[in-house]
Motif scaffolding. Structure first.
Motif, PDB file in Angstrom:
ATOM      1  N   GLY A  22      -9.583  -3.458  -1.797  1.00  0.00           N
ATOM      2  CA  GLY A  22      -9.173  -4.813  -2.101  1.00  0.00           C
ATOM      3  C   GLY A  22      -7.769  -5.157  -1.658  1.00  0.00           C
ATOM      4  O   GLY A  22      -7.162  -4.485  -0.832  1.00  0.00           O
ATOM      5  N   GLU A  23      -7.250  -6.195  -2.283  1.00  0.00           N
ATOM      6  CA  GLU A  23      -5.979  -6.779  -1.844  1.00  0.00           C
ATOM      7  C   GLU A  23      -4.752  -5.988  -2.275  1.00  0.00           C
ATOM      8  O   GLU A  23      -3.663  -6.213  -1.774  1.00  0.00           O
ATOM      9  CB  GLU A  23      -5.871  -8.205  -2.361  1.00  0.00           C
ATOM     10  CG  GLU A  23      -5.822  -8.287  -3.880  1.00  0.00           C
ATOM     11  CD  GLU A  23      -5.914  -9.699  -4.391  1.00  0.00           C
ATOM     12  OE1 GLU A  23      -5.099 -10.044  -5.270  1.00  0.00           O
ATOM     13  OE2 GLU A  23      -6.778 -10.444  -3.926  1.00  0.00           O
ATOM     14  N   HIS A  24      -4.899  -5.058  -3.204  1.00  0.00           N
ATOM     15  CA  HIS A  24      -3.750  -4.299  -3.691  1.00  0.00           C
ATOM     16  C   HIS A  24      -3.645  -2.937  -3.014  1.00  0.00           C
ATOM     17  O   HIS A  24      -3.213  -1.961  -3.623  1.00  0.00           O
ATOM     18  CB  HIS A  24      -3.814  -4.122  -5.207  1.00  0.00           C
ATOM     19  CG  HIS A  24      -3.784  -5.420  -5.943  1.00  0.00           C
ATOM     20  ND1 HIS A  24      -2.683  -6.244  -5.951  1.00  0.00           N
ATOM     21  CD2 HIS A  24      -4.722  -6.053  -6.672  1.00  0.00           C
ATOM     22  CE1 HIS A  24      -2.950  -7.321  -6.652  1.00  0.00           C
ATOM     23  NE2 HIS A  24      -4.182  -7.228  -7.099  1.00  0.00           N
ATOM     24  N   PHE A  35      -6.552   9.152   6.401  1.00  0.00           N
ATOM     25  CA  PHE A  35      -6.167   7.826   5.937  1.00  0.00           C
ATOM     26  C   PHE A  35      -5.169   7.976   4.798  1.00  0.00           C
ATOM     27  O   PHE A  35      -5.268   8.905   3.998  1.00  0.00           O
ATOM     28  CB  PHE A  35      -7.378   7.059   5.383  1.00  0.00           C
ATOM     29  CG  PHE A  35      -8.383   6.667   6.408  1.00  0.00           C
ATOM     30  CD1 PHE A  35      -8.344   5.400   6.990  1.00  0.00           C
ATOM     31  CD2 PHE A  35      -9.387   7.533   6.791  1.00  0.00           C
ATOM     32  CE1 PHE A  35      -9.274   5.030   7.936  1.00  0.00           C
ATOM     33  CE2 PHE A  35     -10.324   7.170   7.727  1.00  0.00           C
ATOM     34  CZ  PHE A  35     -10.269   5.915   8.306  1.00  0.00           C
ATOM     35  N   TYR A  36      -4.248   7.044   4.712  1.00  0.00           N
ATOM     36  CA  TYR A  36      -3.389   6.915   3.540  1.00  0.00           C
ATOM     37  C   TYR A  36      -3.666   5.552   2.934  1.00  0.00           C
ATOM     38  O   TYR A  36      -3.691   4.548   3.634  1.00  0.00           O
ATOM     39  CB  TYR A  36      -1.905   7.018   3.897  1.00  0.00           C
ATOM     40  CG  TYR A  36      -1.493   8.405   4.334  1.00  0.00           C
ATOM     41  CD1 TYR A  36      -1.707   9.501   3.511  1.00  0.00           C
ATOM     42  CD2 TYR A  36      -0.883   8.612   5.560  1.00  0.00           C
ATOM     43  CE1 TYR A  36      -1.337  10.768   3.910  1.00  0.00           C
ATOM     44  CE2 TYR A  36      -0.515   9.882   5.960  1.00  0.00           C
ATOM     45  CZ  TYR A  36      -0.744  10.957   5.132  1.00  0.00           C
ATOM     46  OH  TYR A  36      -0.371  12.210   5.526  1.00  0.00           O
ATOM     47  N   ALA A  37      -3.900   5.528   1.633  1.00  0.00           N
ATOM     48  CA  ALA A  37      -4.110   4.276   0.908  1.00  0.00           C
ATOM     49  C   ALA A  37      -3.031   4.199  -0.163  1.00  0.00           C
ATOM     50  O   ALA A  37      -2.991   5.030  -1.072  1.00  0.00           O
ATOM     51  CB  ALA A  37      -5.493   4.237   0.285  1.00  0.00           C
ATOM     52  N   LEU A  38      -2.162   3.236  -0.041  1.00  0.00           N
ATOM     53  CA  LEU A  38      -1.117   3.011  -1.037  1.00  0.00           C
ATOM     54  C   LEU A  38      -1.560   1.857  -1.919  1.00  0.00           C
ATOM     55  O   LEU A  38      -1.720   0.733  -1.454  1.00  0.00           O
ATOM     56  CB  LEU A  38       0.211   2.701  -0.354  1.00  0.00           C
ATOM     57  CG  LEU A  38       0.709   3.767   0.618  1.00  0.00           C
ATOM     58  CD1 LEU A  38       1.958   3.284   1.338  1.00  0.00           C
ATOM     59  CD2 LEU A  38       0.972   5.074  -0.099  1.00  0.00           C
ATOM     60  N   LEU A  39      -1.788   2.156  -3.181  1.00  0.00           N
ATOM     61  CA  LEU A  39      -2.286   1.157  -4.119  1.00  0.00           C
ATOM     62  C   LEU A  39      -1.129   0.572  -4.903  1.00  0.00           C
ATOM     63  O   LEU A  39      -0.313   1.300  -5.456  1.00  0.00           O
ATOM     64  CB  LEU A  39      -3.298   1.789  -5.071  1.00  0.00           C
ATOM     65  CG  LEU A  39      -4.473   2.499  -4.416  1.00  0.00           C
ATOM     66  CD1 LEU A  39      -5.314   3.207  -5.470  1.00  0.00           C
ATOM     67  CD2 LEU A  39      -5.312   1.528  -3.615  1.00  0.00           C
ATOM     68  N   THR A  40      -1.085  -0.740  -4.977  1.00  0.00           N
ATOM     69  CA  THR A  40      -0.066  -1.417  -5.769  1.00  0.00           C
ATOM     70  C   THR A  40      -0.734  -2.021  -6.995  1.00  0.00           C
ATOM     71  O   THR A  40      -1.935  -2.260  -7.013  1.00  0.00           O
ATOM     72  CB  THR A  40       0.626  -2.523  -4.949  1.00  0.00           C
ATOM     73  OG1 THR A  40      -0.343  -3.493  -4.562  1.00  0.00           O
ATOM     74  CG2 THR A  40       1.281  -1.948  -3.708  1.00  0.00           C
ATOM     75  N   LYS A  41       0.051  -2.248  -8.022  1.00  0.00           N
ATOM     76  CA  LYS A  41      -0.458  -2.851  -9.264  1.00  0.00           C
ATOM     77  C   LYS A  41      -1.695  -2.111  -9.768  1.00  0.00           C
ATOM     78  O   LYS A  41      -2.683  -2.713 -10.173  1.00  0.00           O
ATOM     79  CB  LYS A  41      -0.751  -4.341  -9.052  1.00  0.00           C
ATOM     80  CG  LYS A  41       0.459  -5.122  -8.606  1.00  0.00           C
ATOM     81  CD  LYS A  41       0.132  -6.576  -8.363  1.00  0.00           C
ATOM     82  CE  LYS A  41       1.355  -7.299  -7.827  1.00  0.00           C
ATOM     83  NZ  LYS A  41       1.081  -8.670  -7.505  1.00  0.00           N
ATOM     84  N   THR A  42      -1.630  -0.780  -9.727  1.00  0.00           N
ATOM     85  CA  THR A  42      -2.758   0.065 -10.087  1.00  0.00           C
ATOM     86  C   THR A  42      -2.254   1.236 -10.915  1.00  0.00           C
ATOM     87  O   THR A  42      -1.231   1.820 -10.601  1.00  0.00           O
ATOM     88  CB  THR A  42      -3.441   0.604  -8.806  1.00  0.00           C
ATOM     89  OG1 THR A  42      -3.824  -0.496  -7.995  1.00  0.00           O
ATOM     90  CG2 THR A  42      -4.672   1.423  -9.118  1.00  0.00           C
ATOM     91  N   ALA A  78      -0.524  10.460  -6.208  1.00  0.00           N
ATOM     92  CA  ALA A  78       0.833  10.484  -6.753  1.00  0.00           C
ATOM     93  C   ALA A  78       1.027   9.136  -7.437  1.00  0.00           C
ATOM     94  O   ALA A  78       0.464   8.135  -7.003  1.00  0.00           O
ATOM     95  CB  ALA A  78       1.860  10.690  -5.646  1.00  0.00           C
ATOM     96  N   GLU A  79       1.797   9.120  -8.512  1.00  0.00           N
ATOM     97  CA  GLU A  79       1.961   7.891  -9.285  1.00  0.00           C
ATOM     98  C   GLU A  79       3.432   7.640  -9.583  1.00  0.00           C
ATOM     99  O   GLU A  79       4.191   8.573  -9.822  1.00  0.00           O
ATOM    100  CB  GLU A  79       1.194   7.998 -10.597  1.00  0.00           C
ATOM    101  CG  GLU A  79       1.337   6.781 -11.486  1.00  0.00           C
ATOM    102  CD  GLU A  79       0.632   6.939 -12.816  1.00  0.00           C
ATOM    103  OE1 GLU A  79       0.529   8.076 -13.310  1.00  0.00           O
ATOM    104  OE2 GLU A  79       0.189   5.929 -13.357  1.00  0.00           O
ATOM    105  N   SER A  80       3.783   6.365  -9.592  1.00  0.00           N
ATOM    106  CA  SER A  80       5.102   5.942 -10.036  1.00  0.00           C
ATOM    107  C   SER A  80       4.914   4.698 -10.889  1.00  0.00           C
ATOM    108  O   SER A  80       4.287   3.738 -10.455  1.00  0.00           O
ATOM    109  CB  SER A  80       6.013   5.617  -8.853  1.00  0.00           C
ATOM    110  OG  SER A  80       7.234   5.087  -9.328  1.00  0.00           O
ATOM    111  N   GLU A  81       5.427   4.715 -12.106  1.00  0.00           N
ATOM    112  CA  GLU A  81       5.277   3.557 -12.980  1.00  0.00           C
ATOM    113  C   GLU A  81       6.262   2.461 -12.645  1.00  0.00           C
ATOM    114  O   GLU A  81       6.053   1.314 -12.978  1.00  0.00           O
ATOM    115  CB  GLU A  81       5.430   3.986 -14.439  1.00  0.00           C
ATOM    116  CG  GLU A  81       4.289   4.872 -14.893  1.00  0.00           C
ATOM    117  CD  GLU A  81       4.424   5.264 -16.345  1.00  0.00           C
ATOM    118  OE1 GLU A  81       5.177   4.600 -17.083  1.00  0.00           O
ATOM    119  OE2 GLU A  81       3.772   6.233 -16.749  1.00  0.00           O
TER     120      GLU A  81
END
Length: 107
Positions: A22-24, A35-42, A78-81
């Motif tokens: 999707g868009e995020h 592939f690298y997928a960087l997810l925002t607002k997730t 990997a996660e960053s709040e």
């Protein structure tokens, strides 16, 4: 598989990622089927749900595919709040460590 078959498989997986993420999501194919997928607002829960949907689509593809191979993938997270401490590359490297440990653990 041959170059044409490999390219078709990469394109199909790319389509699955684009449809589900999707868009995020910032999606990049960096070569050799990586592939690298960087997810925002997730958050992690949402990322796990996204991975479940990806696996369902891969399973559908493999069920319909009449080829002597199956689509498969591995992943790391990997996660960053907040704003990431470091660069995007730092997250890629952290994710790769998780991915590698999962591959070793599952073999």
């Amino acid at each position: 598989l041959g170059n044409a078959e490999g390219e078709n498989l990469i394109q199909k997986f790319s389509t699955i990622l684009e449809q589900i993420a999707g868009e995020h999501c910032i999606l990049a194919h960096v070569g050799n089927g990586v592939f690298y997928a960087l997810l925002t607002k997730t958050d992690i829960f949402s990322a796990d749900t996204l991975l479940l949907h990806i696996q369902n689509e891969v399973d559908k593809y493999n069920h319909k595919n009449k080829k002597p191979y199956s689509m498969c993938y591995s992943y790391g997270m990997a996660e960053s709040e907040n704003d990431p401490a470091g660069t995007v590359w730092d997250f890629v490297m952290q994710s790769n460590k998780v991915n590698y440990s999962e591959i070793v653990r599952n073999t």
